[in-house]
Design a protein around this motif. Structure first.
Motif, PDB file in Angstrom:
ATOM      1  N   ASP A 111       0.892  -1.462   0.321  1.00  0.00           N
ATOM      2  CA  ASP A 111       0.101  -0.029  -0.332  1.00  0.00           C
ATOM      3  C   ASP A 111       0.756   1.292   0.279  1.00  0.00           C
ATOM      4  OD1 ASP A 111      -2.784  -1.790  -0.208  1.00  0.00           O
ATOM      5  OD2 ASP A 111      -2.762  -0.891   2.197  1.00  0.00           O
ATOM      6  N   LEU A 112       2.114   1.299   0.751  1.00  0.00           N
ATOM      7  CA  LEU A 112       2.598   2.572   0.593  1.00  0.00           C
ATOM      8  C   LEU A 112       3.695   2.920  -0.051  1.00  0.00           C
ATOM      9  CD1 LEU A 112       4.957   2.208   4.619  1.00  0.00           C
ATOM     10  CD2 LEU A 112       3.643   4.160   2.650  1.00  0.00           C
ATOM     11  N   THR A 114       2.213   1.667  -3.493  1.00  0.00           N
ATOM     12  CA  THR A 114       1.171   2.539  -4.446  1.00  0.00           C
ATOM     13  C   THR A 114       0.963   3.736  -3.795  1.00  0.00           C
ATOM     14  OG1 THR A 114       0.163  -0.124  -4.660  1.00  0.00           O
ATOM     15  CG2 THR A 114      -0.696   2.711  -5.057  1.00  0.00           C
ATOM     16  N   THR A 115       0.950   3.892  -2.801  1.00  0.00           N
ATOM     17  CA  THR A 115       1.004   5.850  -2.547  1.00  0.00           C
ATOM     18  C   THR A 115       2.431   6.264  -3.002  1.00  0.00           C
ATOM     19  OG1 THR A 115      -0.147   5.175  -0.269  1.00  0.00           O
ATOM     20  CG2 THR A 115       0.424   7.561  -0.760  1.00  0.00           C
ATOM     21  N   THR A 116       3.557   5.993  -2.729  1.00  0.00           N
ATOM     22  CA  THR A 116       4.373   6.809  -3.215  1.00  0.00           C
ATOM     23  C   THR A 116       4.640   6.368  -4.783  1.00  0.00           C
ATOM     24  OG1 THR A 116       5.678   4.761  -2.942  1.00  0.00           O
ATOM     25  CG2 THR A 116       5.784   6.447  -1.373  1.00  0.00           C
ATOM     26  N   GLU A 170       5.215  13.635  -2.735  1.00  0.00           N
ATOM     27  CA  GLU A 170       4.853  12.341  -2.444  1.00  0.00           C
ATOM     28  C   GLU A 170       5.246  12.772  -1.298  1.00  0.00           C
ATOM     29  OE1 GLU A 170       3.410  10.076  -4.137  1.00  0.00           O
ATOM     30  OE2 GLU A 170       3.423  10.571  -6.471  1.00  0.00           O
ATOM     31  N   ARG A 173       2.615  14.105   1.008  1.00  0.00           N
ATOM     32  CA  ARG A 173       1.145  13.466   0.900  1.00  0.00           C
ATOM     33  C   ARG A 173       1.719  13.074   2.194  1.00  0.00           C
ATOM     34  NH1 ARG A 173       1.220  11.499  -4.091  1.00  0.00           N
ATOM     35  NH2 ARG A 173       0.037  13.429  -5.199  1.00  0.00           N
ATOM     36  N   LEU A 174       2.328  11.566   2.277  1.00  0.00           N
ATOM     37  CA  LEU A 174       2.915  10.341   2.667  1.00  0.00           C
ATOM     38  C   LEU A 174       3.019  11.566   4.206  1.00  0.00           C
ATOM     39  CD1 LEU A 174       6.193   8.160   2.006  1.00  0.00           C
ATOM     40  CD2 LEU A 174       3.187   7.677   2.338  1.00  0.00           C
ATOM     41  N   LYS A 177      -0.917  11.853   5.324  1.00  0.00           N
ATOM     42  CA  LYS A 177      -1.022  10.739   6.324  1.00  0.00           C
ATOM     43  C   LYS A 177      -1.450   9.842   6.860  1.00  0.00           C
ATOM     44  CE  LYS A 177      -2.820   6.098   4.143  1.00  0.00           C
ATOM     45  NZ  LYS A 177      -2.104   5.348   2.723  1.00  0.00           N
TER      46      LYS A 177
END
Length: 256
Positions: A111-112, A114-116, A170, A173-174, A177
């Motif tokens: 998931d991480l 994908t997030t990045t 990026e 965004r992380l 979250k």
């Protein structure tokens, strides 16, 4: 969260840092900017327990840095991604958690990634990834560790300007979250302003003279970054952003 008081660091005959007082609040994103050799990396390494202070103290959430480090409460991201070449991206991300004795959570690692922006590259080896992709893996690895504090030393230093801007977005965004406490070292004033809640200017002497020879680094200026969040690339063209960059640059070059 992070507290340094009267911190000085010397190597043999070289005084790298002197008289540093610093507080970083939980969940704060603090950037550190300054010329090469001014002590930025030394400050980061001392916060992270990789360098002993010569005088003064550093604590992370009330504990010495080495205690926080041994408890995997500190995550590091360096300019060199330090990925293991024989492991896939997802295996590299889970590696630190395994080493710390934590549940590696491969699903969370994917998931991480994908997030990045690495959807579809989870099983790729480092040799199959670009420089920006490798740094994304390194950042995901640090976040996946579950550390309270992320210490980032020029993680985008070898990337081209466009990729650096993308990576900055990026990172934010992380950060939104996961809301980690971040100390981010950079040579780039625009990057420092774009990312930070607060920007610290470190220079080689009290007059903020980058050409000073042999003088220890000190925090010579500090700026609250007056830019609303969330931020994206549209910020770069704003008048407010330009004014903030000019203020930091002025302090960096000793303007009054």
């Amino acid at each position: 969260m992070i507290h340094a008081e009267n911190l000085s660091v010397s190597y043999d005959d070289v005084d790298a840092l002197a008289d540093v007082d610093l507080d970083v609040d939980e969940g704060e994103f603090v950037t550190v900017v300054g010329p090469s050799g001014c002590g930025k990396t030394t400050l980061l390494r001392t916060i992270g327990g990789l360098q002993e202070p010569t005088t003064g103290t550093v604590t992370v959430d009330g504990d010495p840095p080495e205690v926080a480090q041994s408890a995997a409460r500190l995550g590091f991201v360096f300019q060199d991604h330090t990925l293991l070449p024989w492991k896939s991206a997802v295996e590299n991300v889970t590696f630190l958690r395994r080493m710390a004795g934590k549940d590696p959570d491969p699903a969370g690692a994917r998931d991480l990634l994908t997030t990045t922006g690495l959807d579809g590259f989870e099983d790729a080896r480092p040799s199959e990834l670009s420089g920006g992709m490798k740094q994304r893996v390194a950042i995901a690895r640090a976040v996946h560790l579950g550390a309270d504090v992320l210490l980032m030393d020029e993680p985008f230093g070898e990337l081209d300007e466009i990729t650096r801007d993308e990576m900055g977005v990026e990172i934010l965004r992380l950060w939104r979250k996961n809301r980690k406490t971040v100390v981010f070292v950079t040579h780039s004033v625009p990057e420092a302003v774009f990312l930070g809640d607060r920007c610290l200017v470190v220079a080689a002497d009290g007059d903020a003279d980058p050409a000073a020879n042999g003088s220890p680094g000190r925090i010579v200026a500090e700026f609250d970054i007056d830019l609303s969040r969330p931020r994206d690339e549209s910020v770069f063209g704003s008048e407010t952003f330009g004014a903030q960059v000019a203020r930091v640059r002025g302090a960096l070059h000793g303007d009054t």
